[in-house]
Scaffold this active site. Structure first.
Site, PDB file in Angstrom:
ATOM      1  N   GLN C 220      13.512   6.065  -4.554  1.00 46.16           N
ATOM      2  CA  GLN C 220      11.984   6.715  -4.645  1.00 46.16           C
ATOM      3  C   GLN C 220      12.724   8.401  -4.562  1.00 46.16           C
ATOM      4  O   GLN C 220      12.119   9.352  -5.436  1.00 46.16           O
ATOM      5  CB  GLN C 220      10.934   7.073  -3.840  1.00 46.16           C
ATOM      6  CG  GLN C 220      10.770   4.976  -4.111  1.00 46.16           C
ATOM      7  CD  GLN C 220       9.083   4.953  -3.563  1.00 46.16           C
ATOM      8  OE1 GLN C 220       9.450   3.884  -2.701  1.00 46.16           O
ATOM      9  NE2 GLN C 220       8.222   5.426  -3.833  1.00 46.16           N
ATOM     10  N   ARG C 367       1.879   2.614  -0.456  1.00 44.57           N
ATOM     11  CA  ARG C 367       1.403   3.139  -1.340  1.00 44.57           C
ATOM     12  C   ARG C 367       0.280   3.905  -0.532  1.00 44.57           C
ATOM     13  O   ARG C 367      -0.330   4.383  -1.633  1.00 44.57           O
ATOM     14  CB  ARG C 367       0.381   2.226  -2.369  1.00 44.57           C
ATOM     15  CG  ARG C 367       0.660   2.479  -3.606  1.00 44.57           C
ATOM     16  CD  ARG C 367      -0.316   1.967  -4.797  1.00 44.57           C
ATOM     17  NE  ARG C 367      -0.241   1.836  -5.710  1.00 44.57           N
ATOM     18  CZ  ARG C 367      -0.862   0.789  -6.862  1.00 44.57           C
ATOM     19  NH1 ARG C 367      -0.388  -0.066  -6.789  1.00 44.57           N
ATOM     20  NH2 ARG C 367      -1.700   1.958  -7.719  1.00 44.57           N
ATOM     21  N   GLU C 737      -1.746   6.270  -5.442  1.00 44.19           N
ATOM     22  CA  GLU C 737      -2.541   5.726  -4.105  1.00 44.19           C
ATOM     23  C   GLU C 737      -4.646   5.924  -3.808  1.00 44.19           C
ATOM     24  O   GLU C 737      -4.263   4.192  -2.909  1.00 44.19           O
ATOM     25  CB  GLU C 737      -2.582   6.578  -2.862  1.00 44.19           C
ATOM     26  CG  GLU C 737      -0.479   7.024  -2.693  1.00 44.19           C
ATOM     27  CD  GLU C 737      -0.768   7.836  -1.357  1.00 44.19           C
ATOM     28  OE1 GLU C 737       0.793   8.415  -1.127  1.00 44.19           O
ATOM     29  OE2 GLU C 737      -1.409   8.565  -0.546  1.00 44.19           O
TER      30      GLU C 737
END
Lengths: 292, 178, 784
Positions: C220, C367, C737
């Site tokens: 990521q 998350r 999130e």
């Protein structure tokens, strides 16, 4: 996850299967749908040297009522059972069980024979079939024999199959009038094994239970028949009090252990809850006439 | 131990000598080079590897290629026909039925077979049908809508005569791998 | 001339996703789809023990297997100085152990072979002689004086890693001493795992001729990885290229540098051939980063009238064997001090102690990377506990204590400056949407009949968009983010960004930002990311930071282009640029709608007809350093029904009102919230990772680690309020999130609410049916 290497064979008749089983005694494994066994092989928890696929063996996919029994060939898939009007109308408990095995895609390949012969106490069919007093047919080079499922299920992952024998079919006695069966599984999510599950079969005569079968899933080393509970309810009216006492006796028959599917006490309590619910459903189906 | 395996994938024949233990998903991905079919869990749980074997949804990580010898396999790569997206692809696009896209091919293959059995499903029936396919991104909401979109479109196509035949492309000449 | 905003596809439009075209056709390029000529495969030998000495490793049988080319051990790496690597939290972690393993499934050796199946066979043939050591599993016992040491390599001979605190201890203690009412709960947020459907992996390819190492990697944050790689290996940074291909879900689990990446890179350098390494699901669950694992003791002080005054929190954080969390450097406990939530508090004091145990490292993400979930769960549970003690409605207590809309910017008791919010409006909207009053009436009727129904509220405040350079860095690299835009002569553009999508739809939403700012149609804008050779430097996508940081950079870069375009417009319209205005996606002479030019006209002029005082071209770069974080919020209400015979909890309804400021693409935001809610429900009801006393991980595949299917997932009912961020260029706040952070306490509060008449004040998640059933049994409330 990569399985160990093996030799694959897809014989076209049972004698060939028996030959292979004899030739590779101890190293060979029968492959039906493979939906339980192949994951075990990928995890290398099972590494058979020979895999004998039954897919080309004819005669193992019968699903029909004949001579007072429902014949379920060992290679009949869960999806076939689930979609069979015959099963749904006359053997509702088997329909219930097939509809909660794993998930819908797995059921396309998972077979009833595999579900029974794998002898995993968490598998759904054995308990229901115990309640229905099913018999199994084993065929080997020395001939064919039939035994009760009770006798067939020996222990965890252990059956009465001997030598080159193969489980070829399951026979479920056709229910008399005013019979009903049902299976209820308590699972946290689709695809999970049961916390506990209970199958029940009831026949009513003049408002009294003339025959009662109760089988329990995943609360012991193998599928359990709750015989004391069955005996108690037999000859009684299935009223609230008798069902409650039957459920209590069924819970007594459970031998649960604590694991990821819950504490032992909880599982025992669930057998009680589920037995009461599944008996009510089976009785309701028995009373409803057509629904069995 | 190797075994000769012949498969028809999306109407095109593939054959190869492969190890008995070669998983169907690896045949599809590595031998046929069709990488749209994914591997997510290895334990028959997630459905990312779902393909159709003779029209039936199968988790291709839980089948050996040899078990499917001779079968007709359909994968995501075969859905688009003549430059036109299959209604299920269109549905996933229009209804935002995908995010990372990893579960999407399996989800679509399951849905196609389901819609053939049940062309006018309820939302609950769709949820039941896709309960062997895990998605971590979407919360399934838009997937259900995508399948409903496809169902509508497929019903409309059925109702309208003279639409293009959506059956699989005819087989081209055999291609032998290795 | 007016331009149709929908045709442009700018801000606020549900533009269909550009990336879908390839995913829908099976043409995505995920890590395992990459196949390079001559590529080798690597598989990893892992420890069966949580804690053991390695006495010897015998690879001879594996090496004798045809097709196996190499077996790499810790000793091999040690010789190259690569047996250890730095973590993002100033700790170090083993790439491969030299003599000791510290968690089950830790990498012990790697087998490199010509084929995937042979590599797996090789792993089974590597013989490792272990001497098991007593493991440290319970983090509380880890701090006892006689506990075995997890990390004897460290100078400090203790399992205690660090102590962190925030807020005003003296004032907090004083308020507690004087409080009219206090409540206290022990709250455990168990270890969970992101379980993106794609596992982690890489293809490392070292070119011996150029000396360049290219690594395709499920990451990521490709740029940060490149810099870490360069610092660790000494390879010049321009000789390292990290490419993040299509990623099958990240959720934070693909932020860390996993040993497998490094070992595969070493293997490629050694062999001169590309090396692929792909985890299987068991490896992914057992060894990759985990989230949460916070043991929290929380206390809330209030007045009898319900006015909240102070919050006091002590926490033990189980970080596993290495402190490899992915927090900003100055925040070992992430942004946990957001724990005062949406409420006015006079004071707060929060403490966290990190400890080592013989478990995989992390404290990474699910998350939500930065401990916001833990904070929100705590405060939202405590508000309910207070309401229960005062016999007040939890909605009313929230309304009474909310930070009011006119109080923003608001300085929280732990020092955060909330940018904007309107909490009462969000809760009011949720209550109306779900008919809160009607549900309370229904609950009272059902309770009288012995039926169990609960209503749970969560009014959370998020903190995202890390972050301002004065406070936020990772290994010293400030947490700005970036965008580079090039407008081509014929009016299309390429946009390169420093963040990396894992399903969020950046190829669409970042194009929409540029479309909005430049008036170019969204379909004419290509967005690229993930390749460190071409993308501008950025810190990557996690913690809902893409829109607040790189999104802002994109708008600012586009505005730089527009500034130059204005000069070109003046040139083309033969007026002073001061007499040109931007109206409806084009430039016109002020007050003269008929005299205008489009951005397409201007782009052509930028290369063909520019004035002598302007350089050619139409490009801009922006590195955006956000002035503050952003504070999305929401009000969630959950209704559950409980089966008295089994303890099973069923979510009947769930209304989610989210406020993430201005929205780029409502369709994508809705999708993010649906997914976030599902990932909030999952740990509330299903997922948890547990260990037995020997450190054996008990959920090592998806048969035991329970991801919800479509059947367990309810129909989410979403809605929104819009409170723009005052400091963000287009008023956005970030959303990825929020729902995962906000949902768990709504569910937990609903279950506790259903059982509150039995005296239940708290249940730890996951709320299993047996936890509920046991309570029912104890109180004679179970169906018999």
């Amino acid at each position: 996850m990569i399985p160990d290497d093996f030799t694959y064979a897809a014989p076209t008749n049972l004698p060939q299967v028996w030959d292979l089983l004899r030739q590779h005694e101890g190293d060979a494994k029968i492959l039906a749908g493979g939906q339980s066994h192949i994951p075990l092989m990928k995890l290398r928890l099972a590494s058979p040297a020979y895999l004998i696929d039954l897919r080309n063996v004819p005669g193992l996919t019968t699903l029909a009522e004949r001579d007072g029994s429902l014949i379920i060939g060992a290679m009949v898939t869960e999806t076939t059972l689930e979609r069979s009007p015959l099963v749904r109308q006359r053997y509702a408990g088997i329909y219930d069980a097939s509809a909660v095995v794993a998930d819908p895609i797995v059921r396309n390949f998972a077979t009833v024979g595999g579900n029974v012969a794998h002898a995993d106490p968490a598998n759904d069919h054995p308990a229901m079939l115990l309640a229905l007093r099913a018999n199994v047919t084993l065929q080997g080079s020395r001939g064919s024999r039939t035994m009760s499922l009770d006798d067939f299920m020996v222990d965890t992952f252990e059956t009465a199959l001997q030598g080159d024998e193969v489980l070829s079919e399951i026979r479920v006695p056709s229910p008399p009038p005013q019979s009903g069966s049902a299976y209820i599984k308590l699972e946290r999510k689709v695809g999970d094994y049961a916390i506990a599950a209970v199958g029940a079969a009831v026949t009513l005569e003049n408002g009294v239970c003339s025959r009662v079968g109760i089988g329990l899933t995943n609360v012991g080393p193998k599928a359990i028949r709750a015989t004391q509970a069955e005996t108690f309810l037999t000859g009684k009216q299935p009223d609230d009090a008798s069902i409650r006492e039957t459920a209590r006796l069924a819970a007594d028959a459970a031998q649960p252990t604590t694991d990821l599917h819950g504490p032992a006490d909880y599982k025992r309590a669930m057998v009680q809850t589920l037995t009461a619910r599944v008996l009510r459903l089976a009785v309701q189906r028995a009373t409803a006439g057509g629904g069995q | 131990m190797t075994q000769h395996v012949k498969l028809t994938i999306n109407g095109r024949p593939y054959e190869a000598d492969v190890p008995s233990r070669l998983l169907l998903v690896h045949f599809i991905r590595e031998v046929a080079g069709l990488t749209g079919t994914h591997i997510g869990c290895d334990t028959t749980s997630c459905g990312a590897c779902t393909v159709l074997v003779n029209g039936t949804p199968a988790k291709s990580c839980t089948l050996f290629a040899v078990q499917t010898d001779g079968a007709n396999i359909s994968t995501v790569e075969g859905l688009e026909q003549g430059g036109t997206l299959h209604p299920i692809q269109e549905g996933f696009y229009e209804e935002h039925g995908l995010q990372c896209g990893f579960c999407t091919p399996g989800m679509m293959m399951t849905s196609i077979a389901f819609l053939q059995e049940n062309p006018d499903p309820t939302d609950d029936e769709i949820r039941h049908a896709i309960s062997g396919n895990l998605c971590r991104c979407t919360g399934y909401m838009q997937i259900v809508k995508a399948v409903q979109y496809a169902a509508r479109k497929m019903r409309d196509e059925q109702a309208t005569p003279n639409t293009a035949d959506s059956s699989a492309a005819t087989a081209t000449e055999a291609e032998v791998i290795r | 001339m007016t331009t149709d905003a929908a045709a442009i596809g700018g801000m606020g439009h549900s533009v269909k996703r550009k990336e879908d075209a390839r995913f829908l056709r099976g043409k995505g390029r995920y890590i395992d789809d990459i196949k390079l000529p001559g590529m080798l495969y690597m598989d990893i030998v892992r420890s069966p023990y949580a804690h053991a000495n390695i006495k010897s490793i015998d690879a001879s049988k594996a090496l004798a297997l045809p097709g196996v080319l190499a077996v790499i051990t810790g000793k091999d790496l040690d010789a190259a100085g690569l047996a250890w690597m730095p973590t993002l939290m100033s700790d170090k972690q083993m790439v491969l152990p030299v003599d000791r393993v510290v968690y089950q499934a830790q990498e012990v050796a790697a087998v490199v072979a010509t084929e995937r199946y042979i590599a797996a066979d090789g792993v089974a043939l590597v013989e490792v002689d272990y001497e098991p050591l007593p493991p440290v599993i319970d983090p509380f016992k880890a701090l006892e004086p006689d506990a075995p040491l997890v990390r004897p390599d460290r100078e400090a001979q203790t399992n205690h890693i660090w102590h962190w605190e925030s807020g005003d201890k003296a004032r907090t203690d004083q308020l507690f001493n004087e409080a009219e009412v206090t409540v206290k709960e022990h709250i455990y947020l168990p270890r969970i795992h992101v379980s993106s459907i794609e596992t982690c992996g890489c293809v490392a390819s070292f070119d011996k001729v150029s000396g360049k190492l290219t690594v395709y990697m499920t990451t990521q944050a490709p740029h940060a990885i490149r810099t870490v790689y360069s610092l660790v290996t000494g390879i010049q940074e321009h000789k390292i290229r990290i490419v993040s291909p299509d990623i099958g879900g990240g959720f934070g689990g693909k932020v860390p540098v996993y040993p497998g990446y490094v070992i595969a890179s070493v293997a490629s350098i050694q062999t001169g051939l590309p090396v692929k390494w792909i985890e299987d699901r068991s490896e992914n669950l057992q060894a990759d980063s985990f989230a949460r694992d916070y043991h929290i003791t929380a206390e809330l002080a209030a007045k009898n009238d319900g006015t909240m005054q102070a919050l006091r929190v002590k926490t033990l954080a189980d970080h596993g064997a290495f402190d490899a969390a992915a927090n900003p450097s100055k925040f070992p406990a992430g942004l946990f001090s957001i724990i005062t939530g949406s409420y006015r508090l006079d004071a707060a004091h929060v403490e966290v102690d990190g400890v080592y145990t013989n478990k995989p490292s992390g404290g990474v993400a699910y998350r939500c990377s930065f401990r916001v979930t833990e904070a929100v769960h705590t405060i939202e549970r405590m508000v309910d506990t207070l309401a229960q003690k005062l016999q007040r409605d939890p909605a009313a207590v929230r309304m009474q204590n909310f930070i009011q809309p006119d109080a923003f910017p608001y300085k929280s008791a732990t020092g955060w400056e909330y940018d904007s919010g309107n909490y009462p409006a969000a809760l009011q909207k949720a209550m109306e949407k779900i008919d809160y009053a009607g549900l309370r009436r229904e609950q009272a009727e059902k309770r009288a009949r012995g039926e169990l129904m609960g209503i749970g509220i969560s009014t959370f405040t998020e903190i995202v968009g890390a972050g301002p350079s004065h406070t936020f860095d990772i290994l010293g690299i400030k947490m700005f983010d970036s965008c580079e835009i090039r407008v081509h002569p014929t009016g299309s553009a390429i946009v390169r960004i420093g963040v990396q999508t894992q399903g969020q739809g950046h190829e669409t939403t970042f194009a929409q930002i540029v479309a909005e700012e430049l008036g170019l149609p969204v379909e004419n804008i290509t967005v690229e990311h993930g390749d460190t050779d071409t993308a501008p430097y950025g810190l990557g996508t996690y913690a809902s930071r893409s829109t607040p940081t790189a999104g802002a950079a994109t708008a600012v870069a586009a505005r730089k282009i527009r500034d130059k375009a204005k000069k070109l417009a003046g040139h083309l319209l033969e007026v002073s640029p001061d007499d040109v205005e931007w109206v409806d996606y084009h430039f016109q002479v002020k007050g003269v709608p008929g005299r205008s030019v489009t951005m397409k006209d201007i782009a052509f002029a930028a290369y063909t007809n520019f004035p002598p005082d302007l350089e050619a071209g139409l490009e801009a770069v922006d590195y955006y350093d956000p002035p503050n974080l952003t504070f999305p919020f929401g009000a969630y209400i959950c209704v559950v029904d409980i089966d008295r015979g089994t303890g099973m909890v069923k979510i009947r309804r769930f209304v989610a009102v989210d406020d993430c400021g201005n929205i780029i693409n409502p369709m994508i935001v809705d999708g993010q919230i649906h997914g976030g809610l599902t990932m909030g429900m999952a740990p509330a009801l299903f997922e948890a990772i547990t260990y037995d006393e020997n450190g054996n991980m008990q959920q090592s595949n998806f048969m035991d680690y329970l991801l919800p299917t479509a059947m367990e997932t309810p129909v989410w009912e979403t809605d929104k309020t819009t409170t723009p961020s005052p400091h963000h260029p287009f008023g956005a706040k970030g959303v990825g999130e929020s729902a995962t952070v906000g949902a768990p306490p709504a569910i937990a509060n609903a279950v506790v609410d259903a059982l509150s008449h039995l005296g239940v004040t708290h249940l730890d998640i996951p709320i299993t049916p047996w936890k509920v059933y046991q309570i029912l049994q104890e109180h004679g409330a179970a169906e018999s």
